[in-house]
Design an enzyme around this catalytic site. Structure first.
Site, PDB file in Angstrom:
ATOM      1  N   ASP A  28       0.775  -1.268   0.038  1.00  0.00           N
ATOM      2  CA  ASP A  28       0.079   0.043  -0.056  1.00  0.00           C
ATOM      3  C   ASP A  28       0.967   1.172   0.118  1.00  0.00           C
ATOM      4  OD1 ASP A  28       0.849  -0.399   2.531  1.00  0.00           O
ATOM      5  OD2 ASP A  28      -1.083  -0.269   3.414  1.00  0.00           O
ATOM      6  N   CYS A  29       1.951   1.318   0.533  1.00  0.00           N
ATOM      7  CA  CYS A  29       2.842   2.305   0.606  1.00  0.00           C
ATOM      8  C   CYS A  29       3.513   2.590  -0.784  1.00  0.00           C
ATOM      9  CB  CYS A  29       4.035   2.060   1.706  1.00  0.00           C
ATOM     10  SG  CYS A  29       3.715   1.931   3.020  1.00  0.00           S
TER      11      CYS A  29
END
Length: 742
Positions: A472-473
């Site tokens: 997700d980063c």
């Protein structure tokens, strides 16, 4: 009742501070405090360290910044702003305040605290490796622990809002004593009384017993086995450690080396005294072996399975004393040592987190000695986990949240229309430059041999130096880059080829279910949880599917395809189809989604509805979206906001907070706006509440803790109160107009 917020007032009425060491002061009962005007936060390409300036010359050469003052709880001196009446006025005021906290490399910093078992890892490691600890650090670590001590029972919990436990109380008691707190200090006496009521330190979980053995306070017989031989299992074996969740295996790795060596620090006056203080009977009478499985109910969140207990019995009673050959011990220790070295090299000694970092330091100390290069480098990098705030010095859950928070700030600004405003362009260009600098540009050496996920083109949670891919980063950073670089006038810092590299990494992150995990795809079977020895955490043995991570990846792929429609088109389409289907099937019957990284249903619901919106599924055409909206609307509080406690994460059931929360309210507003909910009134009431809590200078004050990991441990994301509120205001204004709400 747990102590959940605020600073304990450590100065009784009428007491006067008096100087004891120049700029260090003490009150009438000897409680010390540093001069907060002397603390400085250094940000070196995202690597954040706090420094205490001893001389006036240093003060003149390094003025205290607004960000320093804010993080330390000092007055920032920022002016009052015109009172906001509309969402965009409120968002602009919030951004005005938040912009002053941007650091020179372009990122934002913050406390990433909450867990109360992290400081002991560092302090015990410093103690047994005889690493000097600056006096200012000692003072402020003690201040923080006193500030977070439960005022009613005198203990500490797993995290700052948790109930007192043996783990939290025993470990933080040890820290205070190692740093010079007296055994007869009233606060120490109160903590000791609670610890004894709970049966003493022998009733702590596995990790606590490990550190007591390292200190020499307890025998290694107290510690359930951590055999390095597990690392010799062939990779095809389902139990092989490379299949475990990254944080679990990277803690088990150095822990197994220390356990195998049975290394202990020689007893001294302090640790001998602790032997008498931590237990309810004389240490010489304790049968430590009989307490391997002793654990207090407050610590036993995930009881060990009968299978794990049986394996531990066999290891203790058969394997270790009779069957464990020396050649195998040596082979296992050498292999573990090699893996520790690779972790140190690939992270430039930053390490994955603040548990394996101190443990790796200890391994290097045992293997190579106190003056070795590896130990010196660890001593330099461990301070990257430390943070100073108004309560004192704490340990962050990673070496920061730099990439994550910076990406969300960019997205919020674009959503609110601020990216086109020349006023904010320099700030956003700096933020873009930071993300450009933090993209990981190469694979680790010996990638396959060291069991590392592909990372070339990815972003991590904090910095490129730490160097771990996070699904997700990577997704949120890529989205931020694409959003800004798509606006005329912004530099094209990250080329199409580099964006494609990020997509290549994301396409490796999908599980057979269609969902995405965090650091790497799931490698092991779910039954590995039967071997969860940590006791205080759930869902820790393997990677799992997460609606939050899956949504982030879907959003990045959708945005990328709009800009590069011909790149890996079929792969992306197939990935998205399976990912969205996972989002659909992971919805609960009541319309909710369970969140694993934020508290809890409000967090996951926001992401899930974003994913469904990205494929055209909304309130008008989808029954599941309508159910999700109803789930939220049924829980809207009287003042218009939403709030759930961390108990939601522990129980899997929505637990209403006594007070609505700004951050969770912003999450739900974003969720409803993503869903295309057709009525503005609930949103107007909610955002009116959020605007009403905004300070005159644009700030929102910290409320309850926002984040979670492994179901049972909470962690702080204090910048969320800026990034998600600004985004929610911008989305509302775009949908319903920038109308007056106050």
């Amino acid at each position: 009742m747990a102590h959940t917020k605020g600073v304990v007032n450590r100065r009784a009425k009428g007491e006067v501070e008096k100087p004891t060491n120049g700029h260090i002061t003490a009150n009438a009962v000897g409680e010390q405090k540093t001069d907060y005007s002397r603390w400085r936060l250094k940000d070196d390409d995202g690597c954040q360290t706090w420094h205490y300036l001893e001389t006036d010359e240093e003060l003149k050469a390094w003025p205290q910044s607004t960000a320093d003052k804010y993080h330390l709880g000092l007055e920032t001196g920022l002016p009052k702003l015109p009172a906001a009446k509309t969402p965009l006025e409120s968002a602009a005021n919030g951004l005005s305040f938040f912009s002053h906290l941007q650091l020179p490399p372009g990122n934002w910093a913050c406390e990433y605290g909450g867990p109360m078992f992290l400081l002991p890892c560092a302090v015990i490691t410093w103690y047994v490796t005889e690493t000097p600890v600056p006096e200012a650090w000692k003072i402020e670590i003690k201040n923080y622990l006193y500030a977070r001590q439960n005022p009613e029972d005198g203990g500490w919990g797993l995290h700052i809002e948790g109930e007192s436990s043996v783990f939290g109380t025993s470990m933080n008691y040890v820290v205070l004593r190692l740093l010079g707190a007296g055994a007869e200090d009233p606060r120490i006496i109160k903590a000791r009384g609670l610890l004894h009521e709970m049966g003493g330190a022998v009733y702590g979980p596995h990790w606590a017993k490990f550190w007591l053995a390292v200190l020499g306070i307890a025998s290694w017989d107290l510690v359930n086995p951590v055999p390095p031989e597990f690392w010799l299992l062939p990779d095809w074996v389902p139990l092989a450690p490379w299949r475990w969740w990254i944080h679990m295996r990277m803690v088990f790795l150095p822990m197994s080396y220390v356990y195998s060596k049975r290394w202990q620090y020689p007893l001294n006056d302090v640790t001998r005294s602790l032997q008498q203080e931590l237990f309810t009977e004389p240490v010489e009478k304790i049968n430590f072996l009989s307490h391997r499985n002793s654990i207090h109910a407050k610590d036993n969140y995930h009881p060990k399975s009968w299978l794990l207990n049986s394996i531990n019995w066999g290891l203790v009673n058969v394997w270790n004393p009779y069957l464990r050959p020396n050649f195998l011990i040596k082979k296992a220790e050498n292999w573990v040592w090699w893996l520790v070295q690779e972790e140190d090299h690939n992270t430039e000694y930053s390490n994955l987190g603040p548990v394996n970092g101190p443990m790796n330091t200890l391994v290097c100390y045992i293997q190579e000695g106190p003056d070795s290069y590896s130990v010196q480098e660890h001593r330099k990098t461990l301070p990257e986990f430390l943070w100073v705030k108004g309560e004192g010095m704490l340990m962050n859950g990673t070496n920061g949240v730099q990439v994550w928070d910076t990406a969300f700030l960019i997205q919020a600004c674009v959503t609110a229309g601020f990216a086109q405003d020349p006023k904010w362009k320099p700030m956003l260009i700096k933020a873009l430059e930071f993300l450009e600098a933090q993209q990981i540009r190469e694979e680790v050496r010996e990638q396959k041999k060291s069991y590392r996920q592909s990372r070339k083109g990815a972003w991590g949670f904090s910095t490129k130096k730490q160097g771990y891919t996070v699904s997700d980063c990577t997704s949120e950073a890529l989205k931020a880059v694409m959003l800004l670089q798509n606006i005329p006038g912004y530099p094209q810092l990250i080329s199409a080829a580099r964006q494609q590299q990020a997509i290549d990494v994301l396409l490796t992150m999908q599980n057979p279910s269609g969902g995405c995990a965090s650091y790497e795809p799931t490698r092991g079977p779910a039954y590995l949880e039967w071997f969860n020895a940590a006791e205080v955490f759930g869902r820790i043995m393997i990677e799992y599917d997460y609606p939050e991570c899956t949504t982030a990846v879907v959003g990045a792929l959708s945005m990328f395809t709009e800009r590069f429609p011909d790149y890996r088109t079929s792969h992306i389409a197939d990935f998205k189809q399976r990912a969205v289907e996972y989002i659909r099937t992971s919805q609960h019957a009541d319309g909710s989604w369970y969140g694993s990284w934020g508290i809890c249903f409000t967090y996951a619901g926001m992401f899930a509805l974003e994913a469904l919106a990205s494929v055209g599924e909304n309130y008008e055409n989808s029954e599941r979206v309508r159910r999700a909206c109803r789930f939220f609307l049924d829980r809207q509080m009287e003042d218009g906001g939403w709030g759930e406690t961390y108990k939601s994460c522990e129980t899997g059931t929505y637990c209403q907070h006594a007070q609505s929360q700004v951050v969770q309210t912003a999450w739900v507003c974003i969720a409803l706006l993503e869903a295309g909910y057709p009525e503005p009134e609930p949103l107007k009431k909610a955002l009116g509440m959020v605007m009403g809590r905004q300070c005159a200078n644009g700030e929102w004050k910290q409320e309850a803790i926002e984040g979670v990991f492994n179901k049972s441990c909470m962690i702080s994301y204090p910048n969320y109160k800026f990034t998600f509120t600004i985004k929610a205001m911008g989305m509302f204004a775009e949908k319903w107009g920038n109308i007056e709400l106050l």
